[in-house]
Design a protein around this motif. Structure first.
Motif, PDB file in Angstrom:
ATOM      1  N   GLY B 169       0.808  -1.225   0.000  1.00 13.82           N
ATOM      2  CA  GLY B 169       0.000   0.000   0.000  1.00 13.82           C
ATOM      3  C   GLY B 169       0.833   1.262   0.000  1.00 13.82           C
ATOM      4  O   GLY B 169       0.374   2.304   0.456  1.00 13.82           O
ATOM      5  N   GLY B 170       2.053   1.213  -0.517  1.00 10.96           N
ATOM      6  CA  GLY B 170       2.850   2.434  -0.686  1.00 10.96           C
ATOM      7  C   GLY B 170       2.389   3.195  -1.912  1.00 10.96           C
ATOM      8  O   GLY B 170       1.380   2.849  -2.530  1.00 10.96           O
ATOM      9  N   THR B 172       3.390   3.312  -5.028  1.00 10.11           N
ATOM     10  CA  THR B 172       3.228   2.548  -6.273  1.00 10.11           C
ATOM     11  C   THR B 172       1.972   1.693  -6.235  1.00 10.11           C
ATOM     12  O   THR B 172       1.209   1.645  -7.206  1.00 10.11           O
ATOM     13  N   GLY B 173       1.729   1.011  -5.113  1.00 12.05           N
ATOM     14  CA  GLY B 173       0.543   0.175  -4.989  1.00 12.05           C
ATOM     15  C   GLY B 173      -0.729   0.990  -5.109  1.00 12.05           C
ATOM     16  O   GLY B 173      -1.686   0.598  -5.795  1.00 12.05           O
ATOM     17  N   VAL B 174      -0.746   2.154  -4.463  1.00 11.98           N
ATOM     18  CA  VAL B 174      -1.928   3.016  -4.502  1.00 11.98           C
ATOM     19  C   VAL B 174      -2.175   3.519  -5.929  1.00 11.98           C
ATOM     20  O   VAL B 174      -3.306   3.518  -6.425  1.00 11.98           O
ATOM     21  N   GLU B 175      -1.089   3.938  -6.608  1.00 12.22           N
ATOM     22  CA  GLU B 175      -1.224   4.421  -7.988  1.00 12.22           C
ATOM     23  C   GLU B 175      -1.752   3.322  -8.905  1.00 12.22           C
ATOM     24  O   GLU B 175      -2.645   3.540  -9.726  1.00 12.22           O
ATOM     25  N   LEU B 176      -1.174   2.115  -8.780  1.00 12.87           N
ATOM     26  CA  LEU B 176      -1.604   1.001  -9.632  1.00 12.87           C
ATOM     27  C   LEU B 176      -3.065   0.658  -9.385  1.00 12.87           C
ATOM     28  O   LEU B 176      -3.845   0.478 -10.327  1.00 12.87           O
ATOM     29  N   ALA B 177      -3.454   0.561  -8.109  1.00 13.07           N
ATOM     30  CA  ALA B 177      -4.828   0.164  -7.776  1.00 13.07           C
ATOM     31  C   ALA B 177      -5.831   1.195  -8.293  1.00 13.07           C
ATOM     32  O   ALA B 177      -6.838   0.839  -8.914  1.00 13.07           O
ATOM     33  N   GLY B 178      -5.542   2.469  -8.051  1.00 16.58           N
ATOM     34  CA  GLY B 178      -6.468   3.514  -8.491  1.00 16.58           C
ATOM     35  C   GLY B 178      -6.622   3.527 -10.000  1.00 16.58           C
ATOM     36  O   GLY B 178      -7.732   3.586 -10.536  1.00 16.58           O
ATOM     37  N   LEU B 212      -0.127   4.266   2.393  1.00 16.41           N
ATOM     38  CA  LEU B 212       0.725   5.468   2.384  1.00 16.41           C
ATOM     39  C   LEU B 212       1.252   5.786   3.777  1.00 16.41           C
ATOM     40  O   LEU B 212       1.033   6.888   4.303  1.00 16.41           O
ATOM     41  N   ALA B 213       1.953   4.826   4.368  1.00 16.15           N
ATOM     42  CA  ALA B 213       2.408   4.939   5.755  1.00 16.15           C
ATOM     43  C   ALA B 213       3.357   6.113   5.970  1.00 16.15           C
ATOM     44  O   ALA B 213       3.510   6.593   7.095  1.00 16.15           O
ATOM     45  N   SER B 214       3.989   6.614   4.880  1.00 18.58           N
ATOM     46  CA  SER B 214       4.928   7.720   5.053  1.00 18.58           C
ATOM     47  C   SER B 214       4.204   9.061   5.145  1.00 18.58           C
ATOM     48  O   SER B 214       4.824  10.095   5.376  1.00 18.58           O
ATOM     49  N   PHE B 215       2.893   9.055   5.003  1.00 11.45           N
ATOM     50  CA  PHE B 215       2.110  10.290   5.099  1.00 11.45           C
ATOM     51  C   PHE B 215       1.475  10.393   6.489  1.00 11.45           C
ATOM     52  O   PHE B 215       1.338   9.387   7.187  1.00 11.45           O
ATOM     53  N   PRO B 216       1.036  11.585   6.874  1.00 10.61           N
ATOM     54  CA  PRO B 216       0.281  11.708   8.134  1.00 10.61           C
ATOM     55  C   PRO B 216      -0.986  10.857   8.083  1.00 10.61           C
ATOM     56  O   PRO B 216      -1.542  10.634   7.006  1.00 10.61           O
ATOM     57  N   LEU B 261      -0.110  -8.220  -8.548  1.00  9.32           N
ATOM     58  CA  LEU B 261       1.059  -7.360  -8.793  1.00  9.32           C
ATOM     59  C   LEU B 261       1.750  -7.070  -7.465  1.00  9.32           C
ATOM     60  O   LEU B 261       1.103  -6.959  -6.425  1.00  9.32           O
ATOM     61  N   TRP B 262       3.065  -6.931  -7.535  1.00  7.96           N
ATOM     62  CA  TRP B 262       3.865  -6.780  -6.328  1.00  7.96           C
ATOM     63  C   TRP B 262       4.379  -5.353  -6.203  1.00  7.96           C
ATOM     64  O   TRP B 262       5.130  -4.884  -7.054  1.00  7.96           O
ATOM     65  N   ALA B 263       3.977  -4.685  -5.146  1.00 10.13           N
ATOM     66  CA  ALA B 263       4.452  -3.318  -4.917  1.00 10.13           C
ATOM     67  C   ALA B 263       4.867  -3.180  -3.461  1.00 10.13           C
ATOM     68  O   ALA B 263       4.744  -2.119  -2.868  1.00 10.13           O
TER      69      ALA B 263
END
Lengths: 421, 421
Positions: B169-170, B172-178, B212-216, B261-263
């Motif tokens: 769910g970083g 890349t994963g979020v971009e691909l899924a959306g 997106l764990a690196s975000f607030p 897919l692997w992200a």
């Protein structure tokens, strides 16, 4: 999935090239259902394939998904698949995934591939250009050759990597040779430190007496002069005797060259043989005057796979002929359904056009013969006009404008991992 | 070819990504000669790689030949090659083609690849996204999945082909899924006859508590809401237990899905280990405050391969950090040549940005937290601005404008012959 729908005739079209796609579109408002089968998911604008091979355009610039082109035509089902059998007696087509489709009308338009005149061992050393995968493989070879030359340890090795040969002086060979010479002289300028790319030798080899044999002699001569001005060495009247990983033999001389491209022979798709109909030497199906095959008025062949004589000459294997045949087959099917008759197929020749490089081309249109800049502008206009889909046209135009002003070719990206080391 | 030039220090840079390229360019006016080695002939704008995978952009749109970028910088030689050994004691780098290069300064910036956390058997069933070849392979899988669903014989088979999972769910994963959810719901509309692509299920799986764990936390929650609005099922707090050709295991449930897919995992390039310097668990090299390695002040590591702590937190593996490290290493080399000292490296965080889909993004910039349309416009502007080369920017902008208005993705071309049947 393929349940017969009572009363609605089923047209199976094999091949989504110019012939198959034009036939399919022409039947949009007829009371038929159509299944269009192709091994690839896209229609390819083959006349610009050499631009993908020479890194001027990207693959998606000259291709569009068949499903997308036909999304609005509700009587069509697009099927990605490989045809493994055709049985004209039971009127069925077998697919590699095990499915069988029954048809009322069949159009076989699976096109052509390259042929090595019985020298299939040359194939790995001299790739041809028929599909996008071919084009990307050729691009890879061309770009890697300069990289290998840059890293070469000896002058001999360097020279072999900077020696390029194109076998076959038809339109594709001429386009490849002209563009390659420009890349070496202009595009790659300043990019290398150990070689001067402009020292690359580009040799175009034609077994017959002249390049662009389908054009009048005067235009062939002008095309040759334009090629030579670009720095291409043109050899005519001499067939290549052998090709291996190290070079090729021409007459008694072996020429060391690590990059040989094949633009010489064309063979019809092997599907033609599945029909059991008579074929010519190149494997093209000898069709009747209405493009059907003898004894099977419901089976048609169109495009590069069809051998059609007109006024004592063969109809050429070019995009306009394929489109005309496709549209004609649609007309015949429509007439049959209405129990009407249809005049025989006639190819209407709108002229002949070949490009040689930046601002150089030859054109033959009725009595008009043009060469040089004017022919090139005409060529550019025609090719962009006929590209499918508005978006592609715009992008291709921008790419061309960019390449024109800057001599740059934006798609110089080597893909594929195997031997990139 | 690699003869030492007396008096001119030789800088060898391994890797033409953001760190290596930025270091190389920063040394343009210094009295050094530079050899830039890369396995590929191009610099890749990795932040847009998911767009190539999802058929929105062509490969050449986000890549440019390294030689071309550096053609005007006369103190650089670009070398296409694979590094097989680094000997810090003799100050030499060995290449796969047998050549050995001696250096005075070495910058190792070979980046990262994906890691399967000890489950390398998952790799063939869950491809990752690091190179253009990866992106084209993922594109091929995504497009073929819908083709297979269309041709499926049973409802069960069809459902498995329409089940998509993205692990990780970083960004890349979020971009691909959306993007994948949008393709299914909009782009492919009307194109199929036996399936409704909108029935595709897109599942984003994150082992940690939030995407997106690196975000607030607030932005993570908003990203999740935006994903769910697009139709993505978001699963958090659950690691994937197994992946094979038929699907994946989540907790006690096996989910049939033909496309995973692997992200998720990132591992440092294996070249880091060749240095013999201490590495962290992911294989990143633990560098000194000036990005050199312990005991070898002439050897630097930068970009994703470097493990740098700042204020108790790791410097993230993002493009801006790599560029800053590259430019910093150039500064240190310049200072050394002048026998000056240089302050330690400090990462300047310009904010964090992730896109989710059409007009949806999240952005964290100091105290500013944005999501939705405004963040998306900002994302678009930033990414096009930072694309290398004017031409690419223009083409990408046009492609985006087109995709925006039409929902279409022009690069839906399946390349590669192997299993297209």
């Amino acid at each position: 999935m393929n349940a017969p729908q009572a009363g609605i005739p089923h047209v199976v079209v094999i091949g989504g090239g110019f012939a198959g796609l034009w036939a399919t579109r022409a039947l949009a408002r007829d009371g038929v259902r159509i299944t269009l089968i192709d091994r690839r998911n896209h229609h390819l604008f083959q006349p610009l394939l050499y631009q993908v091979a020479t890194a001027g355009l990207s693959s998606p610039d000259i291709a569009a998904p068949l499903r997308h082109i036909l999304r609005g035509q509700r009587n069509v089902e697009v099927r990605l698949g490989e045809v493994t059998g055709i049985d004209a007696s039971t009127r069925t087509v077998a697919l590699a995934d095990g499915d069988t489709l029954a048809y009322d009308f069949l159009l076989l338009a699976s096109g052509a591939t390259h042929a090595y005149f019985g020298h299939d061992d040359w194939a790995p050393h001299a790739p041809g250009l028929k599909t996008l995968d071919d084009a990307l493989a050729v691009r890879r070879r061309l770009l890697l050759a300069f990289e290998r030359a840059e890293a070469a340890d000896t002058a001999q090795e360097r020279a072999a990597w900077l020696n390029f040969a194109i076998v076959g002086g038809g339109p594709t060979g001429v386009e490849l040779a002209g563009t390659l010479a420009e890349i070496a002289r202009h595009t790659l300028r300043d990019e290398f430190r150990n070689i001067d790319p402009a020292e690359a030798k580009v040799c175009l080899i034609e077994a017959g007496p002249r390049v662009l044999a389908s054009f009048p002699e005067a235009l062939s001569a002008r095309a040759r002069a334009q090629l030579e001005r670009l720095g291409v060495e043109v050899v005519t009247g001499t067939p290549v005797g052998a090709i291996d990983a190290n070079g090729y033999r021409l007459g008694d001389t072996f020429v060391p060259a690590r990059t040989v491209l094949w633009a010489a022979g064309v063979a019809a798709s092997p599907l033609g043989k599945l029909l059991g109909a008579p074929c010519d030497r190149a494997g093209r199906v000898l069709v009747e005057a209405d493009l059907s095959i003898p004894g099977h008025p419901e089976v048609f062949v169109a495009g590069d796979l069809a051998s059609v004589q007109q006024d004592g000459k063969p109809v050429p294997g070019v995009a306009p002929a394929a489109k005309q045949m496709g549209a004609y087959v649609a007309r015949v099917i429509r007439a049959r359904l209405r129990k009407q008759s249809c005049p025989p197929f006639r190819y209407r020749d709108f002229g002949n056009l070949a490009t040689i490089g930046r601002m150089a081309a030859v054109m033959h249109l009725g009595r008009l013969q043009l060469s040089g800049l004017l022919a090139w502008w005409f060529w550019l206009f025609i090719h962009i006009f006929f590209l499918i889909g508005f978006r592609n046209r715009l992008i291709v135009l921008i790419n061309w404008a960019w390449a024109y002003w800057s001599y740059q070719r934006h798609a110089r990206i080597i893909l594929g991992d195997e031997d990139a080391a």
